[in-house]
Write a protein that holds these residues in place. Structure first.
Motif, mmCIF file in Angstrom:
data_model
loop_
_atom_site.group_PDB
_atom_site.id
_atom_site.type_symbol
_atom_site.label_atom_id
_atom_site.label_comp_id
_atom_site.label_asym_id
_atom_site.label_seq_id
_atom_site.Cartn_x
_atom_site.Cartn_y
_atom_site.Cartn_z
ATOM 1 N N UNK A 184 6.586 -1.267 -13.145
ATOM 2 C CA UNK A 184 6.120 -2.385 -13.974
ATOM 3 C C UNK A 184 6.574 -2.243 -15.429
ATOM 4 N N UNK A 185 6.372 -1.082 -16.024
ATOM 5 C CA UNK A 185 6.743 -0.896 -17.435
ATOM 6 C C UNK A 185 8.256 -0.960 -17.648
ATOM 7 N N UNK A 186 9.077 -0.233 -16.854
ATOM 8 C CA UNK A 186 10.525 -0.355 -17.064
ATOM 9 C C UNK A 186 11.047 -1.777 -16.845
ATOM 10 N N UNK A 187 10.499 -2.483 -15.855
ATOM 11 C CA UNK A 187 10.944 -3.849 -15.610
ATOM 12 C C UNK A 187 10.534 -4.781 -16.744
ATOM 13 N N UNK A 188 9.352 -4.566 -17.302
ATOM 14 C CA UNK A 188 8.927 -5.372 -18.453
ATOM 15 C C UNK A 188 9.854 -5.110 -19.642
ATOM 16 N N UNK A 189 10.235 -3.845 -19.831
ATOM 17 C CA UNK A 189 11.169 -3.506 -20.906
ATOM 18 C C UNK A 189 12.515 -4.188 -20.684
ATOM 19 N N UNK A 190 13.043 -4.082 -19.449
ATOM 20 C CA UNK A 190 14.327 -4.716 -19.141
ATOM 21 C C UNK A 190 14.249 -6.230 -19.279
ATOM 22 N N UNK A 231 19.705 0.677 -5.875
ATOM 23 C CA UNK A 231 18.741 1.036 -4.829
ATOM 24 C C UNK A 231 17.315 0.733 -5.280
ATOM 25 N N UNK A 232 17.016 0.978 -6.547
ATOM 26 C CA UNK A 232 15.678 0.689 -7.083
ATOM 27 C C UNK A 232 15.389 -0.807 -7.013
ATOM 28 N N UNK A 233 16.328 -1.612 -7.484
ATOM 29 C CA UNK A 233 16.149 -3.065 -7.431
ATOM 30 C C UNK A 233 16.074 -3.563 -5.985
ATOM 31 N N UNK A 260 0.848 -1.183 0.000
ATOM 32 C CA UNK A 260 0.000 0.000 0.000
ATOM 33 C C UNK A 260 0.882 1.232 0.000
ATOM 34 N N UNK A 261 0.293 2.351 -0.283
ATOM 35 C CA UNK A 261 1.002 3.626 -0.206
ATOM 36 C C UNK A 261 2.123 3.753 -1.208
ATOM 37 N N UNK A 262 3.271 4.188 -0.699
ATOM 38 C CA UNK A 262 4.424 4.471 -1.542
ATOM 39 C C UNK A 262 4.934 3.224 -2.251
ATOM 40 N N UNK A 263 5.002 2.112 -1.533
ATOM 41 C CA UNK A 263 5.506 0.875 -2.143
ATOM 42 C C UNK A 263 4.637 0.485 -3.335
ATOM 43 N N UNK A 264 3.317 0.542 -3.181
ATOM 44 C CA UNK A 264 2.421 0.179 -4.281
ATOM 45 C C UNK A 264 2.617 1.115 -5.467
ATOM 46 N N UNK A 265 2.812 2.400 -5.190
ATOM 47 C CA UNK A 265 3.027 3.362 -6.275
ATOM 48 C C UNK A 265 4.338 3.073 -7.004
ATOM 49 N N UNK A 266 5.402 2.763 -6.249
ATOM 50 C CA UNK A 266 6.685 2.456 -6.876
ATOM 51 C C UNK A 266 6.582 1.172 -7.687
ATOM 52 N N UNK A 267 5.889 0.175 -7.160
ATOM 53 C CA UNK A 267 5.730 -1.081 -7.901
ATOM 54 C C UNK A 267 4.936 -0.870 -9.186
ATOM 55 N N UNK A 268 3.893 -0.032 -9.136
ATOM 56 C CA UNK A 268 3.131 0.257 -10.363
ATOM 57 C C UNK A 268 3.996 1.014 -11.362
ATOM 58 N N UNK A 269 4.745 2.003 -10.898
ATOM 59 C CA UNK A 269 5.602 2.782 -11.774
ATOM 60 C C UNK A 269 6.687 1.905 -12.375
#
Length: 98
Positions: free
Chosen positions: A19-25, A64-66, A8-17
């Protein structure tokens, strides 16, 4: 092993954000990410001043992101290793600037 928790909160927002870069990678050949990480590390170690610091800081941000995304699934030794790697990169980057 840690059990999955609802995000929830920040973690959920970071995970949603993320998703697209990780799918690309994930769609890239495995060697591309390895070459990119190695390239940033070489720039950071060979470069001087702000150029070297920028390479290490870019690598630090990716690490740090990973680490943030994987944190809930990590055991204590994995967390300690990631924090130690980030501290070392930050120290090397500071050494280039000072």
């Amino acid at each position: 092993m840690n059990t999955p928790r609802e995000t929830s909160g920040t973690r959920a927002a970071v995970e949603r954000w993320s998703a697209a870069p990780l799918a690309f990678l994930g769609g890239l050949p495995r060697w591309v990410l390895l070459v990119a990480v190695f390239g940033l590390l070489v720039i950071g170690m060979v470069g001087t001043g702000w150029v070297g610091a920028a390479g290490l800081l870019a690598l630090l941000l990716v690490l740090a992101w990973f680490a943030y995304l994987n944190w809930p699934a990590l055991e204590t030794p994995g967390r300690i290793l990631r924090v130690a790697a980030m501290v070392a990169l930050a120290a090397f980057a500071a050494g280039h600037v000072l």
